[in-house]
Design a protein around this motif. Structure first.
Motif, PDB file in Angstrom:
ATOM      1  N   PRO A 155      23.153  32.568  34.605  1.00  0.00           N
ATOM      2  CA  PRO A 155      22.727  31.488  35.501  1.00  0.00           C
ATOM      3  C   PRO A 155      22.850  30.130  34.803  1.00  0.00           C
ATOM      4  N   ASP A 156      23.282  29.131  35.548  1.00  0.00           N
ATOM      5  CA  ASP A 156      23.310  27.769  35.008  1.00  0.00           C
ATOM      6  C   ASP A 156      23.107  26.772  36.139  1.00  0.00           C
ATOM      7  N   LYS A 157      23.092  25.502  35.786  1.00  0.00           N
ATOM      8  CA  LYS A 157      22.805  24.463  36.773  1.00  0.00           C
ATOM      9  C   LYS A 157      23.923  24.295  37.791  1.00  0.00           C
ATOM     10  N   SER A 158      25.119  24.773  37.474  1.00  0.00           N
ATOM     11  CA  SER A 158      26.259  24.591  38.369  1.00  0.00           C
ATOM     12  C   SER A 158      26.369  25.698  39.422  1.00  0.00           C
ATOM     13  N   HIS A 159      25.573  26.760  39.262  1.00  0.00           N
ATOM     14  CA  HIS A 159      25.664  27.892  40.182  1.00  0.00           C
ATOM     15  C   HIS A 159      24.257  28.292  40.630  1.00  0.00           C
ATOM     16  N   SER A 160      24.015  28.234  41.917  1.00  0.00           N
ATOM     17  CA  SER A 160      22.693  28.578  42.433  1.00  0.00           C
ATOM     18  C   SER A 160      22.466  30.082  42.361  1.00  0.00           C
ATOM     19  N   LYS A 161      21.202  30.471  42.227  1.00  0.00           N
ATOM     20  CA  LYS A 161      20.855  31.893  42.182  1.00  0.00           C
ATOM     21  C   LYS A 161      21.259  32.584  43.480  1.00  0.00           C
TER      22      LYS A 161
END
Length: 283
Positions: A155-161
């Motif tokens: 997970p990272d800020k560029s991809h939503s859960k």
């Protein structure tokens, strides 16, 4: 609740120079305890310029829970960064493969494997504690010669859960359906394990950019079954790799849906040929 991979994110995507000595020492001690002189399983890690990922991968493997004797070896694909130093610092015996490609690197690992089974490991991927044991338990079933598992993305800020969950669920379903008749198309090298002797007899192709894992799986089908493992204990977590090639997750999803629709008839038929990602026909 802390997820199993969260501690390893401390060193994931970080230069090796920034890695805490306490972590390196712990990984080295744990790996030394795991290494067997009479391995039942060979775990080989391949890496090309994976300095920022390799320590996290080794950390995850060092904390495995496995009833089978293992050996862990590395393959440095002639990296230009500190990949080799990471192997050395963690006490992992490794080989240098000067010919660049996943095929050459995986072949190097396979050729040095001593275990009955061989597990492919990608250096930019982290593996849950029961990964190896779960894969080998399935390989020990009668008639099974290879197994392939699933994976998630860091997970990272560029991809939503929510976006990741939707993408992974749709991909997993497609791979599962595909595995019934065309299991070789559901195989991915980062989550692939197989009988060492059969694979050494067949060999790994080195004349293609991608698809060496699927081609190997196709050849192994002549020896027995390939099983698709959906158990979450065998679900690895990795970076975005080829997903990022198509831009956003939505665009990547659309590209893969179109490909899946075009090849939907292949879900219900067996074939004796394999087409890699570069559209080269492999027979």
């Amino acid at each position: 609740m802390t997820k199993w991979y969260e501690p390893y994110l401390e060193v994931y995507e970080k230069p090796f120079a920034d890695a805490p000595k306490s972590v390196i020492d712990k990984v080295r001690r744990n790996l030394q305890k795991l290494q067997s002189e009479s391995p039942f399983v060979t775990i080989s890690l391949i890496g090309y310029n994976e300095e920022k990922h390799l320590l996290a991968c080794l950390w995850s493997l060092s904390e495995m829970k496995c009833k089978y004797p293992v050996e862990i070896i590395g393959v440095d694909n002639d990296s230009k960064d500190r990949t080799a130093e990471v192997f050395e610092a963690c006490g992992v015996p490794y080989y240098t493969e000067f010919q660049h490609s996943c095929g050459f690197a995986r072949s190097c690992g396979l050729n040095h494997a001593r275990g009955k089974y061989h597990i492919n490991i990608d250096s930019d991927t982290m593996y849950p504690p029961h990964y190896v044991e779960t894969m080998i338990d399935m390989l020990e079933q009668p008639g099974v010669v290879a197994v392939s598992a699933l994976w998630s993305y860091v997970p990272d800020k560029s991809h939503s859960k929510l976006g990741l969950a939707f993408y992974e669920t749709a991909r997993d379903m497609h791979l599962w359906l595909q595995s019934f008749k065309r299991p070789e198309l559901s195989v991915r090298g980062l989550v692939f394990a197989y009988r060492t002797d059969y694979a050494q007899e067949v060999g790994i192709r080195t004349d293609i950019k991608r698809g060496e894992d699927g081609y190997l799986a196709l050849q192994l089908k002549t020896y027995g079954r390939i099983v698709f493992v959906r158990n979450r204990k065998a679900r690895a977590i990795t970076g975005y790799g080829t997903v990022g090639v198509d831009g956003s997750l939505l665009n990547s999803f659309q590209v893969r849906v179109i490909k899946a629709i075009k090849g939907i008839t292949g879900l219900f038929t067996k074939k004796s040929e394999y087409k890699d990602e570069e559209s080269n026909l492999i027979k």
